[in-house]
Design a protein around this motif. Structure first.
Motif, PDB file in Angstrom:
ATOM      1  N   GLN A 282       4.358   0.577   2.212  1.00 32.34           N
ATOM      2  CA  GLN A 282       4.280  -0.448   3.253  1.00 32.34           C
ATOM      3  C   GLN A 282       3.915  -1.766   2.586  1.00 32.34           C
TER       4      GLN A 282
ATOM      5  N   VAL B 292       0.855  -1.183   0.000  1.00 29.91           N
ATOM      6  CA  VAL B 292       0.000   0.000   0.000  1.00 29.91           C
ATOM      7  C   VAL B 292       0.889   1.230   0.000  1.00 29.91           C
ATOM      8  N   LEU B 293       0.458   2.224  -0.735  1.00 26.33           N
ATOM      9  CA  LEU B 293       1.247   3.450  -0.844  1.00 26.33           C
ATOM     10  C   LEU B 293       0.604   4.569  -0.064  1.00 26.33           C
ATOM     11  N   HIS B 294       1.404   5.207   0.762  1.00 24.86           N
ATOM     12  CA  HIS B 294       0.977   6.421   1.450  1.00 24.86           C
ATOM     13  C   HIS B 294       1.059   7.562   0.460  1.00 24.86           C
TER      14      HIS B 294
ATOM     15  N   MET C 264      -6.843  -1.683  -4.035  1.00 28.54           N
ATOM     16  CA  MET C 264      -6.357  -0.731  -3.039  1.00 28.54           C
ATOM     17  C   MET C 264      -4.863  -0.894  -2.792  1.00 28.54           C
TER      18      MET C 264
ATOM     19  N   MET D 187      -1.877  -1.431   9.076  1.00 31.18           N
ATOM     20  CA  MET D 187      -0.484  -1.864   8.865  1.00 31.18           C
ATOM     21  C   MET D 187       0.391  -0.697   8.438  1.00 31.18           C
ATOM     22  N   LEU D 188      -0.122   0.109   7.545  1.00 30.00           N
ATOM     23  CA  LEU D 188       0.617   1.287   7.076  1.00 30.00           C
ATOM     24  C   LEU D 188       0.940   2.185   8.260  1.00 30.00           C
TER      25      LEU D 188
ATOM     26  N   ALA E 290       2.310  -5.097   2.483  1.00 35.37           N
ATOM     27  CA  ALA E 290       1.213  -5.636   3.284  1.00 35.37           C
ATOM     28  C   ALA E 290       1.239  -7.158   3.318  1.00 35.37           C
TER      29      ALA E 290
END
Lengths: 256, 256
Positions: free
Chosen positions: A97, A89-91, A119, B167-168, A99
């Motif tokens: 991060q 997952v991208l901030h 997502m 998690m992020l 997952a």
DNA sequence: CGAACCCTTGAGTCGGTTCAAAGCAGGTGG
DNA sequence: CCACCTGCTTTGAACCGACTCAAGGGTTCG
């Protein structure tokens, strides 16, 4: 590895192949060694045939290619036939991060059911093959086949349970415990697939392990070295051998 | 609050009440204000009536009581009607990790579908009421009602997406960012339920917030004080008012 | 009204990060 | 087939954010 982030998703940008368009390969679900790990676990012969008709088998995904990208429309779920992948997952600010890491038999794309859009990004860490499962057909079929419905629900729930485990790891374990838990998890998953539980290749980099475990790559490297000095593992590049699995287990369930 | 961990689960230890045994209350799904947030979102009148028949409504759960405990057999899922709850996973050595906080409209128990046994403890943080949804009946009904099936899948997937977000947070955010993200999440969920998004009660202790965010209670307290000094929030015990929501948002999406 | 629980704040410590440098492996092109 | 080059890994030294320990005050609820 071509890690160009501009590369569009390999599969989701193409229209979903219709099952009748592609020639049937021998590797139908009913003959697949991963059957009992995968979506059609526990089905009878007739039901298996129905699932077989739904699945587009053996779509190749090259190392470094994305199976899908965040934001892509959900068309299909994917089961890994061979290979190894990571989801991340991208901030907004670019932080990534990881997952999860995925291997044969794992079902991918569950995060996309929520909104109809993926997502997370899922990328092949080695040349892989996936079976494509058109989601609309899966929903239809799982209305007809109770045991398929049941198993699909179990798979989604299993992912939730896995996530809780990762939260526990990220929220309350120290670096050594995290890495020990990670290695034990890989070990156990390889074992479930008939591979050695004590010696395997880490398909991912130290940085990717670190991202998954909420640690920096230097920390991963240091802890691995430390484990090696203590005789818990033998590391040689990506190759790892677990030398003292009980000690690793003790580490994980250790009081802080 | 009686936090005696010996207390058995309130509901799962009793046999599942049959729908015909209990008198129907007025608060049927079709009249429930939470309908569009909850399981029966998007159903038509006839389908709603079918769901109504399945649900055992308004089971009370007292503050400090468990809705279910890890290890209990799955009989039903639960939708929160009123109140506030937390779910936590227990490590073998006793460490507790709060996996989530739940409010009205949330569907609980999804983790138990995997093995048929609950994998976390869920405890009421204030006096609450839940609607009990026998899982076997839900599976049956979702085979008959495609839009129910679809929405149930979306809810499970939404939980997976939420977990990725956690998690992020746990894996790559610093203390201030975590708490800011937490407050914004609560704010947004209260808003979705028609409550003030800028002023609300924290139903949980600093320790529980800390457990959820992978921080110690002292850190939570310090960061809250810091936010207050910066004029981002006003805190008075459990009461919190968000004074500068944009600054909080900036914090979360800030480069480290 | 009392007792248990919860919260705040300070001082000192430490685990993991950051920054830096050097070694290594594997793939590519000449 | 070898040499290079890029990306990955290791290790050290200094730093810092969050933790630990401790004390005191506040709140809530029976």
């Amino acid at each position: 590895m071509s890690k160009n982030p501009q590369i569009p998703a390999l599969v989701t940008t193409q229209p979903c192949l219709s099952p009748v368009d592609i020639p049937k390969l021998q590797s139908v679900c009913s003959a697949c060694s991963l059957r009992e790990l995968c979506l059609p676990a526990g089905l009878d012969t007739k039901e298996l045939a129905q699932v077989d008709r739904m699945v587009n088998r053996r779509q190749p995904v090259k190392r470094g290619d994305y199976l899908y990208r965040a934001g892509a429309t959900l068309r299909s779920l994917f089961a890994i036939r061979t290979g190894f992948m990571k989801s991340s997952v991208l901030h907004e600010d670019g932080r990534e991060q990881v997952a999860g890491f995925h291997m044969m038999g794992d079902l991918l794309g569950l995060d996309a059911i929520s909104t109809g859009q993926h997502m997370c990004d899922t990328l092949a860490l080695e040349d892989s093959e996936v079976c494509e499962i058109p989601f609309a057909v899966l929903e239809e079929l799982s209305r007809e086949i109770p045991s398929l419905q049941q198993h699909f629900h179990r798979i989604m729930s299993r992912e939730i349970v896995r996530d809780y485990g990762v939260m526990l790891l990220l929220g309350s374990m120290r670096a050594e415990e995290r890495l020990a838990a990670f290695l034990l998890n890989l070990s156990q998953r390889f074992a479930a697939r008939g591979y050695s539980s004590l010696e395997f290749n880490l398909r991912m980099t130290r940085e990717e392990i670190g991202s998954f475990l909420g640690l920096k790559l230097e920390t991963i490297s240091r802890v691995l070295s430390h484990f090696q000095n203590e005789g818990l593992v033998e590391v040689r590049n990506k190759r790892i051998r677990i030398a003292n699995i009980d000690a690793l287990r003790t580490l994980v369930s250790q009081q802080t």
